[in-house]
Each structure stands twice: as C-alpha cells, then as structure tokens.
Design a protein around this motif. Structure first.
Motif, PDB file in Angstrom:
ATOM      1  N   TYR A   1      -5.254   1.472  -7.253  1.00 55.51           N
ATOM      2  CA  TYR A   1      -4.802   0.197  -6.680  1.00 55.51           C
ATOM      3  C   TYR A   1      -5.313  -0.970  -7.526  1.00 55.51           C
ATOM      4  O   TYR A   1      -4.569  -1.925  -7.818  1.00 55.51           O
ATOM      5  CB  TYR A   1      -5.359   0.089  -5.254  1.00 55.51           C
ATOM      6  CG  TYR A   1      -4.539  -0.656  -4.236  1.00 55.51           C
ATOM      7  CD1 TYR A   1      -4.142  -1.972  -4.415  1.00 55.51           C
ATOM      8  CD2 TYR A   1      -4.190  -0.030  -3.034  1.00 55.51           C
ATOM      9  CE1 TYR A   1      -3.415  -2.644  -3.436  1.00 55.51           C
ATOM     10  CE2 TYR A   1      -3.458  -0.690  -2.052  1.00 55.51           C
ATOM     11  CZ  TYR A   1      -3.073  -2.001  -2.255  1.00 55.51           C
ATOM     12  OH  TYR A   1      -2.355  -2.661  -1.282  1.00 55.51           O
ATOM     13  N   MET A   2      -6.596  -0.878  -7.939  1.00 49.45           N
ATOM     14  CA  MET A   2      -7.248  -1.977  -8.656  1.00 49.45           C
ATOM     15  C   MET A   2      -7.046  -1.926 -10.171  1.00 49.45           C
ATOM     16  O   MET A   2      -7.447  -2.842 -10.883  1.00 49.45           O
ATOM     17  CB  MET A   2      -8.756  -1.964  -8.361  1.00 49.45           C
ATOM     18  CG  MET A   2      -9.121  -2.424  -6.954  1.00 49.45           C
ATOM     19  SD  MET A   2      -8.809  -4.198  -6.705  1.00 49.45           S
ATOM     20  CE  MET A   2      -7.327  -4.122  -5.670  1.00 49.45           C
TER      21      MET A   2
ATOM     22  N   ILE B   1      -7.086  -5.779   1.377  1.00 54.69           N
ATOM     23  CA  ILE B   1      -7.385  -4.433   1.868  1.00 54.69           C
ATOM     24  C   ILE B   1      -8.895  -4.334   2.053  1.00 54.69           C
ATOM     25  O   ILE B   1      -9.669  -4.976   1.334  1.00 54.69           O
ATOM     26  CB  ILE B   1      -6.877  -3.309   0.937  1.00 54.69           C
ATOM     27  CG1 ILE B   1      -7.533  -3.374  -0.440  1.00 54.69           C
ATOM     28  CG2 ILE B   1      -5.367  -3.345   0.834  1.00 54.69           C
ATOM     29  CD1 ILE B   1      -7.217  -2.163  -1.328  1.00 54.69           C
TER      30      ILE B   1
ATOM     31  N   ALA C   1     -15.240   6.155   1.079  1.00 57.21           N
ATOM     32  CA  ALA C   1     -14.892   6.172  -0.342  1.00 57.21           C
ATOM     33  C   ALA C   1     -15.887   6.994  -1.146  1.00 57.21           C
ATOM     34  O   ALA C   1     -15.522   7.652  -2.131  1.00 57.21           O
ATOM     35  CB  ALA C   1     -14.833   4.750  -0.882  1.00 57.21           C
TER      36      ALA C   1
ATOM     37  N   ASP D   1      -5.385  -2.441   5.939  1.00 59.84           N
ATOM     38  CA  ASP D   1      -4.571  -3.507   5.360  1.00 59.84           C
ATOM     39  C   ASP D   1      -4.653  -4.734   6.265  1.00 59.84           C
ATOM     40  O   ASP D   1      -4.645  -4.601   7.500  1.00 59.84           O
ATOM     41  CB  ASP D   1      -3.106  -3.068   5.261  1.00 59.84           C
ATOM     42  CG  ASP D   1      -2.868  -2.002   4.200  1.00 59.84           C
ATOM     43  OD1 ASP D   1      -3.705  -1.866   3.287  1.00 59.84           O
ATOM     44  OD2 ASP D   1      -1.835  -1.313   4.286  1.00 59.84           O
TER      45      ASP D   1
ATOM     46  N   TRP E   1     -14.788  -4.090  -6.278  1.00 58.24           N
ATOM     47  CA  TRP E   1     -14.607  -2.652  -6.099  1.00 58.24           C
ATOM     48  C   TRP E   1     -15.522  -1.863  -7.031  1.00 58.24           C
ATOM     49  O   TRP E   1     -16.177  -0.895  -6.599  1.00 58.24           O
ATOM     50  CB  TRP E   1     -13.158  -2.269  -6.296  1.00 58.24           C
ATOM     51  CG  TRP E   1     -12.948  -0.779  -6.339  1.00 58.24           C
ATOM     52  CD1 TRP E   1     -12.462  -0.035  -7.367  1.00 58.24           C
ATOM     53  CD2 TRP E   1     -13.224   0.150  -5.289  1.00 58.24           C
ATOM     54  NE1 TRP E   1     -12.429   1.300  -7.054  1.00 58.24           N
ATOM     55  CE2 TRP E   1     -12.886   1.445  -5.759  1.00 58.24           C
ATOM     56  CE3 TRP E   1     -13.729   0.022  -4.002  1.00 58.24           C
ATOM     57  CZ2 TRP E   1     -13.033   2.589  -4.989  1.00 58.24           C
ATOM     58  CZ3 TRP E   1     -13.883   1.182  -3.226  1.00 58.24           C
ATOM     59  CH2 TRP E   1     -13.543   2.437  -3.720  1.00 58.24           C
TER      60      TRP E   1
ATOM     61  N   TYR F   1      -7.679   6.562  -5.049  1.00 58.87           N
ATOM     62  CA  TYR F   1      -6.567   5.709  -4.637  1.00 58.87           C
ATOM     63  C   TYR F   1      -6.905   4.242  -4.860  1.00 58.87           C
ATOM     64  O   TYR F   1      -6.081   3.470  -5.379  1.00 58.87           O
ATOM     65  CB  TYR F   1      -6.231   5.968  -3.166  1.00 58.87           C
ATOM     66  CG  TYR F   1      -5.199   5.010  -2.599  1.00 58.87           C
ATOM     67  CD1 TYR F   1      -3.844   5.149  -2.881  1.00 58.87           C
ATOM     68  CD2 TYR F   1      -5.591   3.950  -1.779  1.00 58.87           C
ATOM     69  CE1 TYR F   1      -2.903   4.267  -2.364  1.00 58.87           C
ATOM     70  CE2 TYR F   1      -4.662   3.069  -1.261  1.00 58.87           C
ATOM     71  CZ  TYR F   1      -3.323   3.226  -1.559  1.00 58.87           C
ATOM     72  OH  TYR F   1      -2.397   2.332  -1.044  1.00 58.87           O
ATOM     73  N   VAL F   2      -8.114   3.826  -4.494  1.00 53.10           N
ATOM     74  CA  VAL F   2      -8.489   2.421  -4.690  1.00 53.10           C
ATOM     75  C   VAL F   2      -8.683   2.128  -6.173  1.00 53.10           C
ATOM     76  O   VAL F   2      -8.341   1.037  -6.646  1.00 53.10           O
ATOM     77  CB  VAL F   2      -9.739   2.054  -3.867  1.00 53.10           C
ATOM     78  CG1 VAL F   2     -10.059   0.562  -4.032  1.00 53.10           C
ATOM     79  CG2 VAL F   2      -9.533   2.375  -2.391  1.00 53.10           C
ATOM     80  N   ASP F   3      -9.216   3.079  -6.936  1.00 57.38           N
ATOM     81  CA  ASP F   3      -9.274   2.924  -8.399  1.00 57.38           C
ATOM     82  C   ASP F   3      -7.881   2.593  -8.942  1.00 57.38           C
ATOM     83  O   ASP F   3      -7.709   1.676  -9.751  1.00 57.38           O
ATOM     84  CB  ASP F   3      -9.753   4.219  -9.068  1.00 57.38           C
ATOM     85  CG  ASP F   3     -11.255   4.415  -9.027  1.00 57.38           C
ATOM     86  OD1 ASP F   3     -11.972   3.444  -8.711  1.00 57.38           O
ATOM     87  OD2 ASP F   3     -11.700   5.543  -9.301  1.00 57.38           O
TER      88      ASP F   3
ATOM     89  N   ILE G   1      -9.043   2.896   5.015  1.00 57.28           N
ATOM     90  CA  ILE G   1      -8.695   1.590   4.464  1.00 57.28           C
ATOM     91  C   ILE G   1      -7.915   0.823   5.518  1.00 57.28           C
ATOM     92  O   ILE G   1      -7.073   1.395   6.227  1.00 57.28           O
ATOM     93  CB  ILE G   1      -7.838   1.741   3.184  1.00 57.28           C
ATOM     94  CG1 ILE G   1      -8.637   2.479   2.106  1.00 57.28           C
ATOM     95  CG2 ILE G   1      -7.351   0.383   2.671  1.00 57.28           C
ATOM     96  CD1 ILE G   1      -7.798   2.910   0.909  1.00 57.28           C
TER      97      ILE G   1
ATOM     98  N   ILE H   1     -12.090  -1.505   2.634  1.00 56.69           N
ATOM     99  CA  ILE H   1     -12.406  -0.092   2.410  1.00 56.69           C
ATOM    100  C   ILE H   1     -13.718   0.255   3.099  1.00 56.69           C
ATOM    101  O   ILE H   1     -14.705  -0.495   3.014  1.00 56.69           O
ATOM    102  CB  ILE H   1     -12.514   0.222   0.896  1.00 56.69           C
ATOM    103  CG1 ILE H   1     -11.183  -0.043   0.190  1.00 56.69           C
ATOM    104  CG2 ILE H   1     -12.920   1.670   0.665  1.00 56.69           C
ATOM    105  CD1 ILE H   1     -11.056  -1.406  -0.405  1.00 56.69           C
TER     106      ILE H   1
ATOM    107  N   SER I   1       0.827  -1.214   0.000  1.00 54.86           N
ATOM    108  CA  SER I   1       0.000   0.000   0.000  1.00 54.86           C
ATOM    109  C   SER I   1       0.860   1.261   0.000  1.00 54.86           C
ATOM    110  O   SER I   1       0.489   2.271  -0.617  1.00 54.86           O
ATOM    111  CB  SER I   1      -0.942  -0.008   1.213  1.00 54.86           C
ATOM    112  OG  SER I   1      -1.898  -1.049   1.097  1.00 54.86           O
TER     113      SER I   1
END
Length: 352
Positions: free
Chosen positions: A314-315, A294, A301, A105, A344, A310-312, A103, A296, A65
């Motif tokens: 990440y994925m 992870i 979000a 971990d 997600w 950030y998650v966009d 988030i 969320i 992360s």
C-alpha cells in the motif's frame, strides 16, 4: 425503468465484501512491497506468503483498499485472502478496537474516544494518510433549479434547525437569517445522505455544520428526518431517483455518476462558487475537502506477515497513484506521502 451503466466503484464494493484470493502459489514480497525479481538469487528460498487480512470501515476509502487488494493478489501473492468491507468509519473503528480487524479504513481522523477504546483493549494504532477527498454536494442530474449553495444554505437545508423542511423554500428564511442571498426553488426537498455511522457524515458536520451550530445553541448534527445510509451507492440511487433531491457523498462516487447526479458548486463565503474537481480539491480551493486514512493494528501487523506485506505494498511508491487512476480521489503530495511511508516504516504509534 432507467437502465444504469455498470459502476467500477459499485463493482469494487461488491467484490470487496468477499475475500480477494485465488488458488496457486504466490510470490513473497520484498521489504519495500515490490514484487521480487524472477532472476537468479543467492537468497534462500522462502515459503509463499499466505494468510488473511481483514479490513473494515469507511465506504469512501473501501474502493481504494479493495483495488489495492486486487493489485496485491496479482503482483505479490494470490494466496493471501483480503477481506474489505465498508459499513462506515465509526462502525469500522468499533470492530477495530474490539480486535476484530487488522486495518480500519477511515474518511475522518480517529477520535480521542476511539483511541481510548483501543488503548483499553491493548491495541496500539499506526495512522497513515492515503489520499484526499472532496465531499460532493449532489442533486439529481435533472435539477436545473440549483447550481451553487453556500455554507449557510447547507446549514439551513440540512442542519439541526431544518427538521420538517419538506420544500426547498421552507429553508429560505433561515438561510437569509444566516446571511445567504440564495433563492431556493418552490420544489420538494428530498434528502438522501450518509448516516451517523459514516465518516462522510462526520466530515460534513466538522466542515459545514460546526460553522454555525454552537453560536445558535444547537447540537453538532444534521436534521434527523432524511433517508440515511452508509452505502454511497444507495445514496446515489436515492439522489438520482428524485429530481429535486439533495445529499452528499465522496467525490469519487459523485464523479463516476455524473450522468445521473449533478455536482453542485459550493461557496464558503470567501472564494465564491467552486466546483469539486481533482485540481480544486488538491489545492483546497474547494471548501469541503478532507483527508482519507487507514489505521493499522501494530500487534497484528507484527504477528501476521500478510498484514505487514499488504501495508508495505500500500505504502510503496506508485501503489496509491495506480489505484487512484481507477478511483478518482486526489493523491497526496510527495511530502505527505513520504510522511505516511515514514510512519509505517518506523511503526509510529499514535500518542508516542
């Protein structure tokens, strides 16, 4: 005094305790998390993405992360401050369910009690698998007396019945009672390993200890008399500092420190001795493998575009793979990654 080489994981862990941010304008991410084109567009201009993302939890997942936070600041927006800390999976979930983080971990799957705690606080959780890790059983690089341990050996040396065993040979009778034919050295047994707040501790219990404890009328726990830490770098230091040490960490930390610690082979009683490698972990041939996650907070979000972006990122295709070039965990296969991406995209909440 021994001089140690700089550690990429240690550096990431240190840097991650502060916010990843820089001054200057940042780009607004596209819906897929990819950096936008510099070319002309008919779309109306948008304000630069800014804000704060707070991530806490597993020290095993922390380097992934944290590195993705660095990449996000470089490629998407330098105006988003991303704080990543690794106090341990359980401590991370406690903060997450208190609404203190965006988030969490985790190096183990969230427990039912933790889901209930979050639900009681009105927190809806999105669960995403991100990588695979192999728990590495380690000793000092100088220890040439041990090469492979069975699950029975690990229980005898580290389980709830091994309290007070100060010498490897103290565990000999218990290991034999459990069916092991291993011969332990007559040498001090100094254990440094994760503590109860760590998901790495929980994974060790689930995979190794629970093979034996219930049948023997014991609690699902480790011996209490060892040096415990949620910080993998502290564990590495402890293991490297004692020749006949014993402990365990995630594969990435062990692999990076192979000049200082020795990764032992493990025999689960079926496949023989298997060393942890990216290939044996991915194939599940190495018997102490586990998924990394992870979690969320859905409402955060939705309310904070920086968290969603950030998650966009990440994925997005290729992001985790790029991070794992620096952090040597095992990537998900295409089907598992697609499942996480879909969860997600659909904002799939646990229990719905």
């Amino acid at each position: 005094m021994t001089t140690t080489r700089p550690s990429r994981l240690a550096a990431l862990a240190l840097t991650a305790t502060f916010a990843f941010a820089a001054c200057g304008g940042g780009a607004t991410p596209s819906p897929t998390g990819a950096a936008p084109s510099d070319g002309p567009t008919d779309e109306p201009s948008k304000a630069p993405l800014s804000g704060t993302v707070i991530i806490s939890g597993s020290s095993t997942v922390e380097p992934i992360s944290a590195l993705i936070a660095e990449l996000f600041n470089e490629e998407i927006s330098a105006d988003v401050a991303i704080e990543v800390t690794g106090p341990g999976t359980s401590d991370g979930f406690e903060r997450f369910c208190a609404g203190e983080t965006d988030i969490s971990d985790a190096s183990r799957r969230i427990k039912d009690a933790e889901i209930e705690a979050c639900a009681g606080a009105g927190i809806e959780i999105i669960e995403l698998k991100v990588a695979i890790d192999g728990l590495s059983i380690i000793t000092s690089a100088a220890n040439d007396q041990v090469a492979c341990l069975t699950f029975a050996d690990l229980y005898a040396l580290l389980g709830p019945e091994s309290q007070g065993f100060d010498n490897w040979s103290d565990a000999q009778a218990l290991a034999a009672e459990l069916g092991s034919s291993s011969q332990f050295p007559d040498a001090p047994l100094v254990v440094t390993a994760p503590g109860e707040e760590s998901g790495t501790w929980g994974s060790f219990i689930e995979i190794v200890i629970e093979d034996f404890n219930e049948d023997r009328g014991q609690d699902a726990t480790t011996r209490p008399d060892y040096t415990a830490s949620a910080n993998d770098n502290v564990i590495i230091e402890g293991i490297a500092g004692t020749e006949t040490s014993l402990g365990w960490v995630g594969y990435a930390f062990a692999e990076e420190n192979q000049d200082r610690v020795k990764l032992l082979e493990v025999d689960d009683g079926e496949s023989g001795c298997v060393a942890p490698t990216p290939e044996t972990i991915a194939s599940n041939e190495y018997p102490i493998s586990r998924d990394l996650w992870i979690y969320i907070n859905k409402a955060k979000a939705e309310a904070n575009p920086a968290v969603a972006a950030y998650v966009d990122f990440y994925m997005a295709d290729g992001t985790i793979a790029t991070a794992l070039e620096e952090v040597p965990y095992v990537p998900l296969d295409d089907a598992a990654l697609t499942e996480s991406q879909a969860a997600w995209a659909d904002r799939t909440v646990i229990g719905q």
